[in-house]
Design a protein around this motif. Structure first.
Motif, mmCIF file in Angstrom:
data_model
loop_
_atom_site.group_PDB
_atom_site.id
_atom_site.type_symbol
_atom_site.label_atom_id
_atom_site.label_comp_id
_atom_site.label_asym_id
_atom_site.label_seq_id
_atom_site.Cartn_x
_atom_site.Cartn_y
_atom_site.Cartn_z
ATOM 1 N N LEU A 85 0.832 -1.206 0.000
ATOM 2 C CA LEU A 85 0.000 0.000 0.000
ATOM 3 C C LEU A 85 0.870 1.260 0.000
ATOM 4 O O LEU A 85 0.691 2.152 -0.843
ATOM 5 C CB LEU A 85 -0.919 0.009 1.236
ATOM 6 N N TYR A 86 1.803 1.321 0.947
ATOM 7 C CA TYR A 86 2.561 2.567 1.093
ATOM 8 C C TYR A 86 3.630 2.728 0.018
ATOM 9 O O TYR A 86 3.964 3.845 -0.364
ATOM 10 C CB TYR A 86 3.110 2.690 2.519
ATOM 11 N N LYS A 87 4.141 1.620 -0.503
ATOM 12 C CA LYS A 87 5.070 1.747 -1.633
ATOM 13 C C LYS A 87 4.341 2.324 -2.844
ATOM 14 O O LYS A 87 4.864 3.182 -3.550
ATOM 15 C CB LYS A 87 5.691 0.387 -1.975
ATOM 16 N N HIS A 88 3.102 1.860 -3.070
ATOM 17 C CA HIS A 88 2.325 2.410 -4.192
ATOM 18 C C HIS A 88 1.922 3.857 -3.913
ATOM 19 O O HIS A 88 1.897 4.677 -4.825
ATOM 20 C CB HIS A 88 1.085 1.548 -4.444
ATOM 21 N N MET A 89 1.579 4.153 -2.653
ATOM 22 C CA MET A 89 1.144 5.511 -2.311
ATOM 23 C C MET A 89 2.256 6.521 -2.604
ATOM 24 O O MET A 89 2.004 7.625 -3.092
ATOM 25 C CB MET A 89 0.724 5.556 -0.842
ATOM 26 N N LEU A 90 3.498 6.131 -2.335
ATOM 27 C CA LEU A 90 4.640 7.023 -2.600
ATOM 28 C C LEU A 90 4.708 7.417 -4.073
ATOM 29 O O LEU A 90 5.217 8.486 -4.405
ATOM 30 C CB LEU A 90 5.955 6.330 -2.212
ATOM 31 N N ASN A 91 4.175 6.548 -4.934
ATOM 32 C CA ASN A 91 4.267 6.806 -6.375
ATOM 33 C C ASN A 91 3.049 7.507 -6.967
ATOM 34 O O ASN A 91 3.015 7.755 -8.162
ATOM 35 C CB ASN A 91 4.497 5.480 -7.119
ATOM 36 N N ARG A 92 2.034 7.824 -6.110
ATOM 37 C CA ARG A 92 0.860 8.513 -6.666
ATOM 38 C C ARG A 92 1.270 9.887 -7.206
ATOM 39 O O ARG A 92 1.916 10.670 -6.504
ATOM 40 C CB ARG A 92 -0.205 8.700 -5.581
ATOM 41 N N ASP A 93 0.828 10.162 -8.428
ATOM 42 C CA ASP A 93 1.222 11.412 -9.098
ATOM 43 C C ASP A 93 0.919 12.648 -8.272
ATOM 44 O O ASP A 93 1.757 13.527 -8.121
ATOM 45 C CB ASP A 93 0.486 11.533 -10.449
ATOM 46 N N TYR A 94 -0.311 12.702 -7.717
ATOM 47 C CA TYR A 94 -0.727 13.938 -7.037
ATOM 48 C C TYR A 94 -0.024 14.137 -5.701
ATOM 49 O O TYR A 94 -0.177 15.184 -5.088
ATOM 50 C CB TYR A 94 -2.249 13.975 -6.880
ATOM 51 N N LEU A 95 0.717 13.147 -5.263
ATOM 52 C CA LEU A 95 1.440 13.313 -3.998
ATOM 53 C C LEU A 95 2.879 13.774 -4.220
ATOM 54 O O LEU A 95 3.597 14.046 -3.262
ATOM 55 C CB LEU A 95 1.452 11.998 -3.210
ATOM 56 N N GLN A 96 3.277 13.879 -5.474
ATOM 57 C CA GLN A 96 4.697 14.135 -5.741
ATOM 58 C C GLN A 96 5.169 15.493 -5.187
ATOM 59 O O GLN A 96 6.335 15.637 -4.843
ATOM 60 C CB GLN A 96 4.992 14.029 -7.241
ATOM 61 N N ASP A 97 4.251 16.483 -5.078
ATOM 62 C CA ASP A 97 4.652 17.800 -4.561
ATOM 63 C C ASP A 97 4.501 17.907 -3.056
ATOM 64 O O ASP A 97 4.823 18.929 -2.473
ATOM 65 C CB ASP A 97 3.798 18.903 -5.207
ATOM 66 N N ARG A 98 3.943 16.890 -2.427
ATOM 67 C CA ARG A 98 3.688 16.973 -0.978
ATOM 68 C C ARG A 98 4.783 16.252 -0.202
ATOM 69 O O ARG A 98 5.407 15.333 -0.714
ATOM 70 C CB ARG A 98 2.344 16.301 -0.653
#
Ligand SMILES: [Zn+2]
Length: 168
Positions: A85-98
Motif C-alpha cells: 500500500l505505502y510503496k504504491h502511495m509514494l508513487n501517486r502522481d498527485y502526492l509528488q509535490d507533498r
C-alpha cells in the motif's frame, strides 16, 4: 446558491466523487480511503458522500450505513498488505509535490506487517476539536503494541496533562 451534494473547494467532496484518493471501501452513504499522512499503518478515513460537517447532522441513511462503513473499512485494513500500500502511495502522481515523510516513516515501523492490536476511532467534530476540513471524516486508526510508550488514557490525551486518571 450552495450545492447540497458537493461544496466547491471541499477536499472531501472531491474524494467522495472519486476525484482524489482512491476508495478502499464504499457503501451507499460513505467511502473509505487510506490517509496519505498516516500516523500508523492502515490509518483510514470514513467520509460521507454528502457534504455534512458534523456527525450530529447525519441523515437517516447515513445513520443506517455508519457501522457498516466502520466495520467494512476495518476489514479492508486487516486484509491489506501495508508494505505494498505505502510503496504504491509514494508513487501517486498527485502526492509528488507533498511531503512524503509520514509515508516513509510508517514504512520503517517494526509492526508494519502486523495485524492491528487495537483501534482508536475518532472524529474531530468542530474546529475547536481540531478539525481542519469541515466535512465529516471519521478516523479509524489501527493501534499496535508499542506504537506509543504508554497508551494509557488513549483519546483523553487530546487534552495533555489531564489525561491521566490513574491514582498515583
Ligand atoms: Zn464536502
Amino acid at each position: 446558491m450552495s450545492n447540497t451534494l458537493t461544496e466547491q473547494n471541499c477536499y472531501f467532496c472531491k474524494v467522495s466523487t472519486g476525484e482524489a484518493d482512491p476508495f478502499m471501501f464504499e457503501n451507499r452513504s460513505f467511502v473509505g480511503i487510506f490517509d496519505t499522512n498516516p500516523v500508523n499503518p492502515g490509518h483510514a478515513l470514513i467520509i460521507p458522500k454528502r457534504h455534512v460537517a458534523s456527525i450530529f447532522n447525519m441523515n437517516e441513511a447515513e445513520h443506517a450505513d455508519y457501522f457498516d462503513a466502520i466495520s467494512g473499512v476495518k476489514s479492508v485494513i486487516e486484509t491489506t498488505d501495508m508494505t505494498e500500500l505505502y510503496k504504491h502511495m509514494l508513487n501517486r502522481d498527485y502526492l509528488q509535490d507533498r511531503p512524503k515523510d509520514p509515508i516513509e516513516t510508517v514504512l520503517q515501523l517494526p509492526f508494519l506487517a502486523n495485524l492491528p492490536d487495537a483501534y482508536t476511532i475518532g472524529n474531530n467534530d468542530g474546529r475547536e476539536a481540531g478539525r481542519s476540513i469541515d466535512h465529516l471524516h471519521v478516523i479509524l486508526l489501527p493501534r499496535y503494541s508499542g506504537d506509543v510508550e504508554s497508551p494509557s488514557g488513549g483519546i483523553r490525551n487530546v487534552i495533555p496533562g489531564r489525561a491521566n486518571y490513574q491514582r498515583k
